[in-house]
Design a protein around this motif. Structure first.
Motif, PDB file in Angstrom:
ATOM      1  N   PHE A   1     -45.147   1.789 -64.343  1.00 44.15           N
ATOM      2  CA  PHE A   1     -43.704   1.382 -64.872  1.00 44.15           C
ATOM      3  C   PHE A   1     -44.338   1.383 -66.602  1.00 44.15           C
ATOM      4  O   PHE A   1     -43.186   1.246 -67.173  1.00 44.15           O
ATOM      5  CB  PHE A   1     -44.194  -0.889 -64.434  1.00 44.15           C
ATOM      6  N   PRO A   2     -45.100   0.968 -67.607  1.00 45.04           N
ATOM      7  CA  PRO A   2     -44.955   1.029 -68.902  1.00 45.04           C
ATOM      8  C   PRO A   2     -43.690   2.802 -69.011  1.00 45.04           C
ATOM      9  O   PRO A   2     -43.313   2.612 -69.879  1.00 45.04           O
ATOM     10  CB  PRO A   2     -46.504   1.270 -69.630  1.00 45.04           C
ATOM     11  N   LYS A   3     -44.438   3.972 -68.178  1.00 41.09           N
ATOM     12  CA  LYS A   3     -43.748   5.280 -68.501  1.00 41.09           C
ATOM     13  C   LYS A   3     -41.971   4.971 -68.456  1.00 41.09           C
ATOM     14  O   LYS A   3     -41.052   5.556 -69.165  1.00 41.09           O
ATOM     15  CB  LYS A   3     -44.233   6.097 -68.206  1.00 41.09           C
ATOM     16  N   VAL A  10     -35.492   4.022 -73.996  1.00 43.82           N
ATOM     17  CA  VAL A  10     -35.033   4.660 -75.119  1.00 43.82           C
ATOM     18  C   VAL A  10     -33.168   4.738 -74.793  1.00 43.82           C
ATOM     19  O   VAL A  10     -32.659   5.901 -75.356  1.00 43.82           O
ATOM     20  CB  VAL A  10     -35.411   6.604 -75.102  1.00 43.82           C
ATOM     21  N   ALA A  11     -33.107   5.596 -73.762  1.00 51.56           N
ATOM     22  CA  ALA A  11     -31.786   5.712 -72.456  1.00 51.56           C
ATOM     23  C   ALA A  11     -30.872   4.655 -72.783  1.00 51.56           C
ATOM     24  O   ALA A  11     -29.551   4.450 -72.929  1.00 51.56           O
ATOM     25  CB  ALA A  11     -31.830   6.061 -71.314  1.00 51.56           C
ATOM     26  N   GLN A  12     -31.248   3.687 -72.500  1.00 54.44           N
ATOM     27  CA  GLN A  12     -30.787   1.960 -73.179  1.00 54.44           C
ATOM     28  C   GLN A  12     -30.054   2.282 -74.457  1.00 54.44           C
ATOM     29  O   GLN A  12     -28.827   1.959 -74.747  1.00 54.44           O
ATOM     30  CB  GLN A  12     -31.304   1.080 -72.047  1.00 54.44           C
ATOM     31  N   ARG A  13     -31.357   2.035 -74.960  1.00 53.91           N
ATOM     32  CA  ARG A  13     -30.699   2.218 -76.424  1.00 53.91           C
ATOM     33  C   ARG A  13     -29.280   3.516 -77.169  1.00 53.91           C
ATOM     34  O   ARG A  13     -28.406   2.990 -77.608  1.00 53.91           O
ATOM     35  CB  ARG A  13     -32.202   2.410 -77.446  1.00 53.91           C
ATOM     36  N   ALA A  71     -25.524   9.605 -69.315  1.00 53.54           N
ATOM     37  CA  ALA A  71     -25.239   9.380 -68.506  1.00 53.54           C
ATOM     38  C   ALA A  71     -25.915   9.267 -67.082  1.00 53.54           C
ATOM     39  O   ALA A  71     -26.607   7.978 -66.377  1.00 53.54           O
ATOM     40  CB  ALA A  71     -23.915   8.894 -68.463  1.00 53.54           C
ATOM     41  N   SER A  72     -25.621  10.150 -67.512  1.00 53.19           N
ATOM     42  CA  SER A  72     -26.507  10.776 -65.973  1.00 53.19           C
ATOM     43  C   SER A  72     -28.247  10.572 -66.128  1.00 53.19           C
ATOM     44  O   SER A  72     -28.973   9.987 -64.672  1.00 53.19           O
ATOM     45  CB  SER A  72     -26.435  12.621 -65.818  1.00 53.19           C
ATOM     46  N   PHE A  73     -28.922  10.895 -66.833  1.00 48.19           N
ATOM     47  CA  PHE A  73     -30.221  10.669 -67.179  1.00 48.19           C
ATOM     48  C   PHE A  73     -30.644   8.901 -67.080  1.00 48.19           C
ATOM     49  O   PHE A  73     -30.980   8.193 -66.127  1.00 48.19           O
ATOM     50  CB  PHE A  73     -30.560  10.958 -68.447  1.00 48.19           C
ATOM     51  N   TYR A  74     -29.458   8.160 -67.409  1.00 51.26           N
ATOM     52  CA  TYR A  74     -29.546   7.042 -67.563  1.00 51.26           C
ATOM     53  C   TYR A  74     -29.164   6.339 -66.102  1.00 51.26           C
ATOM     54  O   TYR A  74     -29.868   5.174 -65.660  1.00 51.26           O
ATOM     55  CB  TYR A  74     -28.406   6.311 -68.739  1.00 51.26           C
ATOM     56  N   GLU A  75     -28.470   7.160 -65.325  1.00 50.29           N
ATOM     57  CA  GLU A  75     -28.310   6.360 -64.303  1.00 50.29           C
ATOM     58  C   GLU A  75     -29.405   6.225 -62.784  1.00 50.29           C
ATOM     59  O   GLU A  75     -29.910   5.896 -62.080  1.00 50.29           O
ATOM     60  CB  GLU A  75     -26.479   7.169 -63.797  1.00 50.29           C
ATOM     61  N   ALA A 124     -29.651  -3.770 -77.304  1.00 51.54           N
ATOM     62  CA  ALA A 124     -30.361  -3.093 -75.831  1.00 51.54           C
ATOM     63  C   ALA A 124     -31.862  -3.130 -76.117  1.00 51.54           C
ATOM     64  O   ALA A 124     -32.376  -3.002 -74.780  1.00 51.54           O
ATOM     65  CB  ALA A 124     -29.914  -1.371 -76.272  1.00 51.54           C
ATOM     66  N   HIS A 125     -32.512  -2.918 -77.026  1.00 52.44           N
ATOM     67  CA  HIS A 125     -33.615  -2.827 -77.784  1.00 52.44           C
ATOM     68  C   HIS A 125     -34.368  -4.061 -76.475  1.00 52.44           C
ATOM     69  O   HIS A 125     -35.183  -4.154 -75.802  1.00 52.44           O
ATOM     70  CB  HIS A 125     -34.246  -2.287 -78.281  1.00 52.44           C
TER      71      HIS A 125
END
Length: 156
Positions: A1-3, A10-13, A71-75, A124-125
């Motif tokens: 969960f922490p990772k 990071v992705a959201q920000r 965007a793909s990583f975030y999805e 975002a953070h």
């Protein structure tokens, strides 16, 4: 969960920063529409609809950032986190602690609208941290504390 939360943060920000810097008027309309859809889903109380609408809001933000790789990583992260998000929603409803992200979404939308990259990043953070804090509170709950299982039999 922490990772997971670290990667999500990071992705959201990054996606939210890029959206604030690069968004178009058409992007703003889509993000606003997805936010209204999320608010409507919250009113149903159906966690599947809520988590899907939440994902669609965040993906609209990501697409406004104009980087298909991010965007793909975030999805992928959002897809992996949907089960946790269901538990997050259930916890908030049951305890009355916190809120269901709608206010934060509105603030993020406004930061993107005004092209305030730093504020978009901060929001975002904070959004990720709010999810993390509530999920950790959920994990701390012990549903068996008040349940008696009877005396333990001695092992023979």
């Amino acid at each position: 969960f922490p990772k997971y939360v670290e990667a999500l943060d990071v992705a959201q920000r990054m996606n939210t920063r890029l959206a604030a810097a690069l968004r178009t008027e058409a992007d703003l309309k889509i993000i606003a529409k997805r936010q209204k859809e999320f608010e409507a889903a919250v009113k149903t109380g159906q966690h599947l609809k809520m988590s899907e609408a939440n994902k669609q809001f965040h993906m609209a933000v990501a697409y406004a950032g104009k980087n298909a790789y991010l965007a793909s990583f975030y999805e992928r992260l959002l897809n992996q986190g949907q089960r946790m998000l269901h538990l997050h929603f259930e916890y908030l409803e049951r305890t009355g602690d916190g809120y269901l992200l709608t206010d934060e979404h509105e603030l993020m939308l406004e930061a993107i609208r005004t092209k305030n990259v730093e504020l978009a990043d901060e929001l975002a953070h904070a959004h990720t941290r709010q999810f993390q804090d509530n999920f950790i509170a959920f994990l701390r709950e012990n549903y068996t504390t008040d349940v008696s299982f009877g005396p333990l039999a001695a092992a023979e």
